[in-house]
Design an enzyme around this catalytic site. Structure first.
Site, PDB file in Angstrom:
ATOM      1  N   ASP A  12       0.829  -1.205   0.000  1.00 35.92           N
ATOM      2  CA  ASP A  12       0.000   0.000   0.000  1.00 35.92           C
ATOM      3  C   ASP A  12       0.865   1.258   0.000  1.00 35.92           C
ATOM      4  OD1 ASP A  12      -2.355   1.364  -0.069  1.00 35.92           O
ATOM      5  OD2 ASP A  12      -2.873   1.036   2.035  1.00 35.92           O
ATOM      6  N   GLY A  13       0.322   2.307  -0.612  1.00 31.39           N
ATOM      7  CA  GLY A  13       0.946   3.621  -0.525  1.00 31.39           C
ATOM      8  C   GLY A  13       1.729   4.074  -1.734  1.00 31.39           C
ATOM      9  N   HIS A  29       3.610   3.310  -8.698  1.00 33.82           N
ATOM     10  CA  HIS A  29       3.380   1.878  -8.962  1.00 33.82           C
ATOM     11  C   HIS A  29       4.625   1.230  -9.582  1.00 33.82           C
ATOM     12  CE1 HIS A  29      -0.723   2.234  -7.769  1.00 33.82           C
ATOM     13  NE2 HIS A  29      -1.074   3.005  -8.773  1.00 33.82           N
ATOM     14  N   GLU A  59     -11.413  -5.098  -6.424  1.00 33.09           N
ATOM     15  CA  GLU A  59     -11.973  -3.753  -6.294  1.00 33.09           C
ATOM     16  C   GLU A  59     -11.184  -2.704  -7.079  1.00 33.09           C
ATOM     17  OE1 GLU A  59     -11.371  -5.745  -3.659  1.00 33.09           O
ATOM     18  OE2 GLU A  59     -13.450  -6.291  -3.187  1.00 33.09           O
ATOM     19  N   ARG A  63     -10.923   1.858 -10.096  1.00 31.32           N
ATOM     20  CA  ARG A  63     -10.043   3.020 -10.170  1.00 31.32           C
ATOM     21  C   ARG A  63     -10.187   3.697 -11.533  1.00 31.32           C
ATOM     22  NH1 ARG A  63      -4.259   1.585  -7.234  1.00 31.32           N
ATOM     23  NH2 ARG A  63      -5.122   1.016  -5.188  1.00 31.32           N
ATOM     24  N   LEU A 123      12.576 -19.313  -2.983  1.00 29.91           N
ATOM     25  CA  LEU A 123      11.391 -18.666  -2.423  1.00 29.91           C
ATOM     26  C   LEU A 123      10.133 -19.043  -3.187  1.00 29.91           C
ATOM     27  CD1 LEU A 123      10.312 -16.440  -0.405  1.00 29.91           C
ATOM     28  CD2 LEU A 123      10.567 -14.841  -2.323  1.00 29.91           C
ATOM     29  N   ARG A 186      -6.427  -2.288   7.987  1.00 32.25           N
ATOM     30  CA  ARG A 186      -7.547  -3.157   7.634  1.00 32.25           C
ATOM     31  C   ARG A 186      -7.036  -4.214   6.660  1.00 32.25           C
ATOM     32  NH1 ARG A 186      -8.583   1.857   5.193  1.00 32.25           N
ATOM     33  NH2 ARG A 186      -8.455   1.818   2.918  1.00 32.25           N
TER      34      ARG A 186
END
Length: 241
Positions: A12-13, A29, A59, A63, A123, A186
């Site tokens: 986020d952010g 991004h 969701e 945008r 990984l 959240r």
């Protein structure tokens, strides 16, 4: 120090970070995508075996169209470059989410990436694309009901393990630790079933600024949690191990 086997991250952010630096959201991004490779490498070096990141939610289609198109372009480039990255870093890459809603060329790139990296022993890297936990569970239940109607199992055989086998994360252990960057606190419809016993860590640091040091802070905080009963230390992972 105990290193969590599986860490999930909500990236986020990116947009707010770009605005803070006087740049367009898409620049944020792009920088965020670059940071994913860095954190994958640092996570593996620290002993983390599984890393799952929230890249694009169900969701996110709401945008602005220009931003969605830019994200899809970024995704296309990332999927192509990730084949080389996965080989270089010995990563096994899997994409979770409803891939059927993505453009055909992106689906093909995902298939090539998953196929080419499935033999890697480093990984385990999961990318959530067009992912929403409610959507995942509904899709899983629809397939489960179809299998039940086809007499593939009985009601008596329906348990948590069988339900989990219909989720996108089948064969992947539940996260021990969830990290969300940029101050929001959240879950945002992310891995709701899988995070039932996970420790949650929230930081004000935006994703492009999230470094090895910040990851170490999260793991140190994880180690300071009391997980004696009902916590992740006592909870079975996604495979009941």
């Amino acid at each position: 120090m105990e290193i969590p086997r599986h860490v999930a991250i909500i990236l986020d952010g990116n947009g707010r970070w770009a605005k803070k630096h006087g740049m367009p959201r898409n620049y944020g991004h792009t920088q965020g995508a670059k940071n994913v490779e860095t954190i994958c490498r640092e996570a593996w070096d620290m002993g983390i075996k599984y890393l799952t990141v929230y890249a694009f939610s169900t969701e996110n289609w709401a945008r602005p169209k220009d931003e969605v198109n830019a994200l899809m372009k970024l995704l296309r480039n990332y999927m192509k470059n990730c084949i080389k990255t996965a080989e270089k870093n010995h990563m096994r890459v899997r994409v979770i989410g409803d891939k059927s809603k993505l453009d055909a060329d992106i689906q093909e790139s995902i298939q090539r990436l998953e196929e080419s990296s499935k033999g890697q022993d480093g990984l385990n890297f999961q990318i959530a694309i067009n992912y929403g936990s409610r959507d995942e569970m509904l899709r899983g239940m629809k397939q489960m009901l179809a299998d039940y109607k086809a007499d593939k199992f009985t009601l008596e055989e329906l348990d948590e393990q069988r339900f989990e086998s219909y989720l996108d994360t089948k064969d992947i252990p539940a996260p021990d630790l969830l990290i969300r960057t940029s101050g929001e606190q959240r879950l945002s419809n992310y891995l709701l079933w899988q995070l039932a016993y996970s420790e949650l860590y929230f930081t004000d640091v935006a994703w492009p600024d999230f470094t090895k040091k910040e990851l170490e802070k999260a793991i140190l905080d994880y180690n300071n949690r009391d997980r004696r009963f009902g916590g992740i230390g006592d909870a079975p992972d996604a495979k009941g191990q």
